[in-house]
Design an enzyme around this catalytic site. Structure first.
Site, PDB file in Angstrom:
ATOM      1  N   TYR A 148      -6.034  -0.663   0.655  1.00  0.00           N
ATOM      2  CA  TYR A 148      -7.162  -1.231   1.031  1.00  0.00           C
ATOM      3  C   TYR A 148      -6.760  -2.665   2.354  1.00  0.00           C
ATOM      4  CZ  TYR A 148     -10.001  -5.569   1.315  1.00  0.00           C
ATOM      5  OH  TYR A 148     -11.342  -6.754   1.314  1.00  0.00           O
ATOM      6  N   ASP A 241       1.026  -2.051   6.919  1.00  0.00           N
ATOM      7  CA  ASP A 241       0.353  -3.453   6.076  1.00  0.00           C
ATOM      8  C   ASP A 241       1.168  -3.913   5.045  1.00  0.00           C
ATOM      9  OD1 ASP A 241      -3.003  -4.246   4.385  1.00  0.00           O
ATOM     10  OD2 ASP A 241      -1.489  -5.130   4.951  1.00  0.00           O
ATOM     11  N   LYS A 269      -1.240 -13.498   2.466  1.00  0.00           N
ATOM     12  CA  LYS A 269      -0.435 -14.107   1.207  1.00  0.00           C
ATOM     13  C   LYS A 269       0.805 -15.289   1.483  1.00  0.00           C
ATOM     14  CE  LYS A 269      -3.081 -10.017  -1.008  1.00  0.00           C
ATOM     15  NZ  LYS A 269      -4.098  -9.982  -1.433  1.00  0.00           N
TER      16      LYS A 269
HETATM   17  P1  KE4 Z   1      -7.828 -10.929   2.595  1.00  0.00           P
HETATM   18  O1  KE4 Z   1      -8.665 -10.855   3.997  1.00  0.00           O
HETATM   19  O2  KE4 Z   1      -8.003 -10.809   1.320  1.00  0.00           O
HETATM   20  O3  KE4 Z   1      -7.129 -12.203   3.186  1.00  0.00           O
HETATM   21  O4  KE4 Z   1      -6.353  -9.510   3.114  1.00  0.00           O
HETATM   22  C1  KE4 Z   1      -7.504  -8.215   3.136  1.00  0.00           C
HETATM   23  C2  KE4 Z   1      -5.954  -7.291   2.699  1.00  0.00           C
HETATM   24  C3  KE4 Z   1      -5.433  -6.799   3.583  1.00  0.00           C
HETATM   25  N1  KE4 Z   1      -4.439  -5.805   3.048  1.00  0.00           N
HETATM   26  C4  KE4 Z   1      -3.822  -5.437   1.514  1.00  0.00           C
HETATM   27  C5  KE4 Z   1      -2.551  -4.801   1.557  1.00  0.00           C
HETATM   28  C6  KE4 Z   1      -4.362  -6.452   1.074  1.00  0.00           C
HETATM   29  O5  KE4 Z   1      -4.222  -5.916  -0.377  1.00  0.00           O
HETATM   30  C7  KE4 Z   1      -5.496  -6.990   1.019  1.00  0.00           C
HETATM   31  C8  KE4 Z   1      -6.329  -8.347   0.163  1.00  0.00           C
HETATM   32  N2  KE4 Z   1      -6.134  -8.086  -1.266  1.00  0.00           N
HETATM   33  C9  KE4 Z   1      -7.075  -8.004  -2.190  1.00  0.00           C
HETATM   34  C10 KE4 Z   1      -6.937  -7.664  -3.511  1.00  0.00           C
HETATM   35  N3  KE4 Z   1      -6.214  -6.894  -3.956  1.00  0.00           N
HETATM   36  C11 KE4 Z   1      -7.054  -9.350  -1.938  1.00  0.00           C
HETATM   37  C12 KE4 Z   1      -8.600 -10.315  -3.840  1.00  0.00           C
HETATM   38  C13 KE4 Z   1      -9.569 -10.295  -2.895  1.00  0.00           C
HETATM   39  O6  KE4 Z   1     -10.490  -9.497  -2.149  1.00  0.00           O
HETATM   40  O7  KE4 Z   1     -10.215 -11.611  -3.921  1.00  0.00           O
END
Ligand code: KE4
Length: 432
Positions: A148, A241, A269
């Protein structure tokens, strides 16, 4: 001993939230639907603990899905944000803190000489892809099933069955022609990677170097090296990523841990210490294509926001040298060993506990999990029941089999013991 969760106030808030917010939440995984219960509304966090609006306390292994590597409300992070806020919350103009943060990141992350900040990992992924397309003049993307990278249209594409398949929209609203530019390949499958990179000309090969969105499924021996090799041989850019793995699995993230350096790195993060901040970066030769230095457009009103930068800098200041990572590795190891003991003591054998510094997943599977298909074959009902059992015993675990636990520097041996005891009881309940 299970306690009946006092959740009156959470329930009242949830009922109201359903009126104003889709699913009552601002991000789907928080709704706890995957573990078959309503969400808990949080009042506050402290160190490795979370307290909900009904006063229930939990050992928190979500830690905001990764940013809080130093735990909730770390005094130095709170002080930095408070000081910054007192000077103004946003200027829409460059600040010294942004330069200091960029310099600190470039010192740590092997593949990053220069970066651009955004407000979310999604934005950072989207921008890195645009840059890769501009730099190569190509369109197609390769991504791995189960990874993801944020809710970018072209990345909400899932593979069909088979080796390397043209993406199909993983969500309504994603145009088929956009998803079709993404080729989806099974993780850790060298043959599928070879076939896809022979069949297509890619702008970029995109991977989480230590995937944690199918649960934690580390790269097979040599797989990241193969990714690097295929990118070089075919003229594609390699994008790591590191939104989750960055500053967590090692001081310089997955690329330091593996020794494989990508062309572009997506970060998030931890870089914002719990406030909205993310970034993408790489060598100056690539990053200077980004406006206004270059012709690839990307922008953001709150990019490099001074409060998020203050939180990120304060967090990275707590992660200096190797000692924090040795400590985080020991905490993660103690948790993994404890959970394995808990399963054994309850006679619950069908679990695979996978961990690396700062990340852990308990797969409800009788066999090891090396890719997304194997993660999907886990006993999701058992996982959901176990998580509900943990909550009833004061342990807040990620409410999905396809997420990771996020140990932090704030978690104590006593909190690990509490977690292990709750896990043993919840496993025993399953085994009955
Ligand atoms: P954000 O757009 O949520 O800040 O980041 C997206 C993203 C990009 N790349 C990786 C590897 C990620 O894990 C994420 C977002 N992670 C999720 C949890 N696995 C965020 C939690 C949520 O979606 O509320």
């Amino acid at each position: 001993m299970t306690v009946s969760l006092r959740d009156k106030r959470s329930s009242e808030l949830y009922a109201r939230a359903l009126t104003y917010l889709p699913g009552g939440v601002n991000s789907p995984v928080r709704a706890m639907r995957a573990i078959g219960r309503d969400p808990l509304f949080v009042d506050r966090g402290a160190g490795g603990e979370l307290f909900d609006v009904d006063g229930n306390g939990y050992v928190d292994w979500v830690c905001s899905w990764g940013p809080l590597i130093c735990g909730h409300a770390h005094p130095q992070v709170v002080a930095a944000v408070t000081d910054a806020a007192a000077r103004g919350t946003s200027f829409g103009a460059p600040t010294a803190g942004e330069v200091d943060l960029a310099e600190e990141v470039s010192r740590r992350v092997p593949g990053v000489q220069m970066l651009r900040m955004t407000s979310s990992g999604t934005e950072a992924s989207m921008s890195a892809i645009r840059l890769a397309r501009a730099a190569t003049g190509r369109t197609k993307l390769l991504k791995f099933a189960g990874a993801y990278h944020g809710h970018v249209d072209g990345l909400l594409a899932e593979g069909g069955s088979g080796l390397a398949t043209q993406g199909i929209p993983a969500s309504p609203g994603v145009p088929a022609e956009v998803a079709a530019s993404t080729i989806v390949v099974p993780w850790n499958d060298a043959d599928a990677l070879a076939a896809a990179t022979e069949q297509h000309e890619f702008a970029a090969l995109l991977a989480e170097p230590y995937p944690a969105n199918m649960g934690l499924v580390p790269p097979a021996e040599g797989f990241l090296e193969l990714l690097r090799k295929r990118a070089d041989e075919t003229g594609a850019l390699l994008i790591f990523d590191e939104v989750i793995s960055g500053f967590r699995v090692a001081r310089g993230g997955g690329q330091e841990l593996s020794g494989v350096t990508p062309d572009l790195t997506v970060m998030g993060k931890v870089i914002g210490g719990g406030l909205p901040a993310a970034a993408y970066g790489g060598p100056r030769t690539l990053m200077e294509r980004i406006a206004p230095a270059g012709d690839v457009y990307q922008a953001g009103t709150l990019s490099g926001n001074p409060l998020a930068v203050a939180a990120g800098r304060a967090t990275l200041a707590l992660l200096q040298g190797e000692r924090p990572y040795l400590e985080l590795g020991l905490t993660t190891r103690a948790l993994a060993d404890g959970l394995a003991r808990a399963a054994r003591s309850a006679g619950y054998e069908d679990v695979q506990i996978v961990s690396t510094t700062g990340l852990l997943t308990v797969f409800f599977s009788a066999t090891p999990v090396h890719d997304y298909a194997a993660a999907q074959a886990c006993d999701l009902a058992a996982h959901a029941s176990w998580c509900r059992g943990l909550l009833a015993r004061g342990v807040y675990a990620p409410a999905s089999q396809f997420e990771a636990w996020f140990p932090s520097l704030a978690h104590t041996p006593e909190q690990i013991e509490r977690t292990v005891a709750a896990a043993a009881a919840a496993f025993a309940e399953l085994a009955r």
